[in-house]
Enzyme design. Structure first.
Site, PDB file in Angstrom:
ATOM      1  N   GLY A  12       1.124  -1.156  -0.313  1.00  0.00           N
ATOM      2  CA  GLY A  12      -0.250  -0.187   0.070  1.00  0.00           C
ATOM      3  C   GLY A  12       0.779   0.754  -0.446  1.00  0.00           C
ATOM      4  N   SER A  13       2.192   1.072  -0.421  1.00  0.00           N
ATOM      5  CA  SER A  13       2.799   2.628  -0.479  1.00  0.00           C
ATOM      6  C   SER A  13       2.129   3.625  -1.341  1.00  0.00           C
ATOM      7  CB  SER A  13       4.525   2.029  -0.799  1.00  0.00           C
ATOM      8  OG  SER A  13       4.556   1.973  -1.973  1.00  0.00           O
ATOM      9  N   ASN A  14       1.388   2.809  -2.563  1.00  0.00           N
ATOM     10  CA  ASN A  14       0.746   4.052  -3.609  1.00  0.00           C
ATOM     11  C   ASN A  14      -0.268   4.773  -2.885  1.00  0.00           C
ATOM     12  OD1 ASN A  14       2.215   3.982  -6.227  1.00  0.00           O
ATOM     13  ND2 ASN A  14       2.398   2.267  -6.736  1.00  0.00           N
ATOM     14  N   LEU A  84      -3.658  -6.691  -7.485  1.00  0.00           N
ATOM     15  CA  LEU A  84      -4.177  -7.646  -7.692  1.00  0.00           C
ATOM     16  C   LEU A  84      -4.881  -8.832  -7.839  1.00  0.00           C
ATOM     17  CD1 LEU A  84      -0.798  -8.425  -6.007  1.00  0.00           C
ATOM     18  CD2 LEU A  84      -1.175  -6.468  -8.288  1.00  0.00           C
ATOM     19  N   HIS A 103       0.763   0.312 -13.638  1.00  0.00           N
ATOM     20  CA  HIS A 103       1.201  -0.899 -14.142  1.00  0.00           C
ATOM     21  C   HIS A 103       2.424  -0.550 -14.042  1.00  0.00           C
ATOM     22  CE1 HIS A 103       1.046  -5.306 -15.205  1.00  0.00           C
ATOM     23  NE2 HIS A 103       2.913  -4.406 -16.404  1.00  0.00           N
ATOM     24  N   ASP A 144      -4.700  -5.019 -17.894  1.00  0.00           N
ATOM     25  CA  ASP A 144      -4.116  -4.439 -18.749  1.00  0.00           C
ATOM     26  C   ASP A 144      -3.746  -3.591 -20.376  1.00  0.00           C
ATOM     27  OD1 ASP A 144      -2.423  -4.315 -15.845  1.00  0.00           O
ATOM     28  OD2 ASP A 144      -1.773  -6.108 -16.658  1.00  0.00           O
ATOM     29  N   GLU A 173       6.397   5.619  -9.346  1.00  0.00           N
ATOM     30  CA  GLU A 173       5.199   5.478  -9.110  1.00  0.00           C
ATOM     31  C   GLU A 173       4.240   6.899  -7.954  1.00  0.00           C
ATOM     32  OE1 GLU A 173       3.929   1.684  -8.168  1.00  0.00           O
ATOM     33  OE2 GLU A 173       4.261   0.949 -10.500  1.00  0.00           O
TER      34      GLU A 173
END
Ligand code: GAR
Length: 187
Positions: A12-14, A84, A103, A144, A173
């Site tokens: 969950g860093s984004n 995911l 992505h 994608d 990102e």
């Protein structure tokens, strides 16, 4: 006020970068974080920003449970930040051109089923790519393949491990994703 709903499966860093960025802006609100993973690091990160968390299983995602809870939050955008599982058609149908994914490669290269996280970076390294990057794109019913909103590249020819590639891509990102979402919502 523009409402942002997040989906995440892992660290969950984004998601955190997005909550941090929009936490400082009055016109935007992160209204919920949805996860399929009860152990996702994203959960504690969301709690620390007072963002409500929804944990679900596959039946709840593909049935009505997740859709209903998303609808209650009245999102202007649904952001997949390291999510995911395949995103279900019933939610895409309710929010056409409002579901956005990140992505960790330069689509259409290194996309499709099974191409996520470290698998992507391993393939990039094995193919001796000079550069890789990130793709922010619309989500449709095929993995994608939705239209591309934004791409950025990073040199990886000197990387010796997939983890090294991953950390360069993740930094890219974090740098771009919140701002691209803001631009998307400001159109
Ligand atoms: C990110 O690199 C994201 O691009 C990738 O998972 C990572 C999640 O990191 N997503 C995919 O591979 C989707 N196919 P995070 O949980 O620290 O944000």
């Amino acid at each position: 006020m523009k409402n942002i709903v997040l989906f995440a499966s892992g660290g969950g860093s984004n998601a955190e970068k997005i909550m941090e960025y929009f936490g400082k802006k009055d016109e935007f609100n992160v209204v919920g974080l949805f996860t399929n993973n009860p152990n996702a690091g994203a959960i504690n990160r969301a709690k620390s920003y007072n963002v409500p968390v929804f944990v679900f299983n596959r039946e709840e995602l593909n049935g009505d449970f997740v859709l209903k809870n998303v609808q209650n939050l009245n999102p202007d955008v649904i952001v997949l930040a390291g999510f995911l599982w395949k995103f279900p058609s019933n939610i895409i149908a309710q929010y056409p051109d409002r579901v956005v994914n990140i992505h960790p490669a330069l689509l259409p290269k290194y996309g499709g089923k099974g191409m996520y996280g470290i698998h992507v970076h391993t393939a990039v390294l094995e193919n001796k790519e000079e550069e890789t990057g990130i793709t922010i794109h619309y989500v449709n019913d095929n993995y994608d393949e939705g239209n591309i909103i934004f791409q950025a590249t990073v040199k990886v020819s000197d990387c010796t491990s997939p983890q090294e590639v991953a950390s360069r891509v993740l930094a890219l990102e974090h740098e771009h994703f919140p701002r691209v979402i803001e631009e998307f919502l400001s159109k």
